[in-house]
Write an enzyme that holds these catalytic residues in place. Structure first.
Site, PDB file in Angstrom:
ATOM      1  CD  GLU A  95      -3.174  -1.077   1.998  1.00 45.18           C
ATOM      2  OE1 GLU A  95      -3.306  -0.087   2.749  1.00 45.18           O
ATOM      3  OE2 GLU A  95      -4.000  -2.006   1.957  1.00 45.18           O
ATOM      4  CD  GLU A 117      -3.547  -5.960   3.928  1.00 44.34           C
ATOM      5  OE1 GLU A 117      -2.327  -5.835   3.676  1.00 44.34           O
ATOM      6  OE2 GLU A 117      -4.195  -5.137   4.599  1.00 44.34           O
TER       7      GLU A 117
END
Ligand SMILES: *[C@@H]1O[C@H](CO)[C@@H](O)[C@H](O)[C@H]1NC(C)=O
Ligand SMILES: *[C@@H]1O[C@H](CO)[C@@H](O)[C@H](O)[C@H]1NC(C)=O
Ligand SMILES: *[C@@H]1O[C@H](CO)[C@@H](O)[C@H](O)[C@H]1NC(C)=O
Ligand SMILES: *[C@@H]1O[C@H](CO)[C@@H](O)[C@H](O)[C@H]1NC(C)=O
Length: 510
Positions: free
Chosen positions: A254, A357
């Site tokens: 991220e 995820e």
């Protein structure tokens, strides 16, 4: 046969021949299955029933958990009457083929290892077996953080020198690897030899960062991009010494977090920075090393960056050629429709899409653990079906187990997990999310191919052809009303199913 959770004994009787059944515990928020050192529900390996039999596995809000029944195909004729009545028909088309499935799994975070270690070895083994073994849900994918994450007890890298160490002379694995990761990964691989791992980094050494911090608005300094690539290679070297090899590596968890200055550790990569990172450093370093076959997985971030972020990165052929997979997280799925996944697939059919995820309990209004939440399990299954219908080859959950508070996490980013370990009570709880993932992971082995299935308004569905030629269909009813449907395979006949309210059904036939 419908068995509701009216008591442990009823379920035991119903499950005599089916392996150990769920020992249910009811909370205001829902039903969990309780495991302790002497008892844990088990799911026997899939049995191959000959034609014309089929088997059905059902979970629902009322407490069924992968409850197995069987039946026999009924004849189905393609005549006018049946076509006119086709409102309730869901048609399987084995000859309509899509992506090949890679697998399903979760992440070996420090939090997972810490929670495992908080209970006795026999119970640790039951957790690992629940995820990886043939009597569990047969996970075959694991994500391994390169160093710490927000689900560690402190921020750390593998080279926390006070002064710059560009040669990485002080690089070494952390205590956390030895205490919380390596032995559990090895045990998981023993339980499922098909286990394949990919690695992602959250935290770069502070001396490499523009803001000299693990989190916040920071990125790796220009002069350390190659050092950061070498750092990744050293991680693979050290894990190899521990007999752990990898299948893939992401470009970093991220990168968008650091664009917002989040307190979750991350390293920023804008489009130009990502191109330079992959094209001049990570790509060449991996491809020129003994790890040249690693899948390089770009993005490792939300759908909202698709397709524009990868369009921009892939605009350079050299850089595009380094990338094998577009790795996607699920957190903003509510606001970004899945057509963005189709755009990526259509433009770059050779690049595979994969979920790397997901977790619930990450939002301010729904923080942390909610024991037994069917709604959370339902969100998982809905997401897996949707993502697979839009070309994902696999789906990876976040922490495989957390404590009853949804930690540990050194920045108090408490969330939920499919398994919650209550060390004080010497037990753990399998949440609906665990069974939701099991509806796919246990029945859809690596190498299965997604096949055609008609879509209905009230039922989400997806279907697969297994390598052993079995057909697996997953059907989800998220509504408050039941639906009767007929599942039709023109070569086999029809299966009449009653899909109860808030239920998830996996059908298997050969
Ligand atoms: C373990 O769970 C089983 C089933 O719920 C229960 O009968 C048993 O008493 C429990 N054992 C311990 C040691 O708590
Ligand atoms: C099918 O279900 C019936 C009824 O529950 C059961 O008696 C039988 O053993 C099952 N057959 C198989 C092959 O599992
Ligand atoms: C790695 O594998 C080798 C050969 O099988 C073995 O001798 C060694 O003990 C293993 N190392 C670890 C850390 O498991
Ligand atoms: C594409 O990327 C490579 C690797 O970063 C770089 O060497 C090359 O100059 C780039 N090509 C163009 C046309 O920008």
């Amino acid at each position: 046969m419908t068995v509701r959770v009216t008591g442990f004994f009823l379920l035991l009787i119903a499950g005599v021949s089916l392996g150990q059944e769920c020992a249910p515990k009811k909370y205001d928020t829902g039903i969990v299955c309780v495991c302790n050192v002497s008892y844990c529900d088990e799911l026997p390996p899939l049995k191959k029933l000959d034609q014309p039999q089929y088997q059905v596995f059902t979970s629902n809000q009322d407490g069924l958990r992968l409850h197995r029944t069987n039946g026999t195909f009924q004849p189905y004729a393609f005549n006018l009457l049946n076509i006119l009545n086709s409102l309730n028909t869901i048609q399987i088309n084995k000859y309509e083929r899509y992506q090949t499935i890679f697998g399903f799994g979760g992440a070996f975070t420090d939090a997972f290892g810490i929670n495992l270690q908080s209970v006795e070895p026999a119970l640790q083994e039951k957790v690992l077996s629940s995820y990886f073994s043939k009597s569990g849900i047969e996970y075959n994918v694991g994500r391994v953080p390169i160093g710490g994450t927000d689900f560690s007890t402190k921020g750390y890298s593998y080279d926390d020198s006070d002064t710059p160490d560009p040669s990485l002379s002080l690089f070494k694995l952390a205590d956390e690897d030895y205490r919380y990761k390596l032995s559990y990964i090895r045990r998981a691989r023993e339980l499922n030899q098909e286990l394949k791992l990919f690695a992602s980094a959250w935290i770069a050494p502070k001396w490499m960062k523009t803001n000299h911090a693990f989190s916040g608005f920071g990125r790796v300094k220009d002069e350390y991009y190659q050092t950061w690539a070498n750092y990744h290679k050293k991680f693979f070297d050290e894990y190899k010494k521990e007999n752990i090899t990898f299948w893939g590596v992401t470009t970093g968890n991220e990168p968008s977090l650091s664009m917002f200055g989040s307190n979750i550790p991350s390293n920023r990569f804008t489009i130009e920075e990502m191109k330079r990172w992959v094209g001049d450093h990570l790509g060449p370093t991996i491809r020129q090393s003994e790890y040249k076959d690693l899948k390089i997985m770009v993005l490792d971030d939300q759908r909202v960056f698709l397709p524009w972020f990868v369009d921009a990165v892939f605009s350079n052929e050299t850089i595009k050629n380094y990338i094998d997979i577009v790795a996607v997280h699920w957190y903003w799925d509510d606001v970004i429709l899945p057509f963005v996944l189709d755009l990526v697939h259509t433009k770059y059919p050779e690049k595979l899409l994969m979920g790397t995820e997901a977790c619930v309990g990450d939002r301010v209004w729904e923080k942390g653990v909610e024991l037994g939440s069917w709604q959370r399990g339902e969100r998982y299954a809905f997401s897996v079906i949707q993502d697979i219908q839009h070309h994902f080859i696999g789906w990876t959950d976040w922490n495989m187990a957390l404590d009853t508070k949804g930690g540990p996490t050194y920045i108090n980013n408490n969330v939920d997990s499919p398994i919650i370990i209550n060390s004080a009570a010497g037990e753990f709880y399998k949440q609906p999310m665990y069974y939701s993932l099991g509806h796919f992971s246990k029945f859809v082995p690596r190498g299965s191919v997604r096949i055609g299935i008609t879509q209905k308004q009230f039922i989400s569905s997806t279907a697969f052809l297994r390598p052993d030629q079995g057909v697996v269909v997953v059907l989800q009813n998220r509504g408050n009303f039941g639906h009767n449907i007929e599942l039709v395979d023109s070569e086999r006949g029809k299966i009449s199913l009653s899909l109860g309210p808030h239920s998830l059904t996996t059908v298997v036939y050969y």
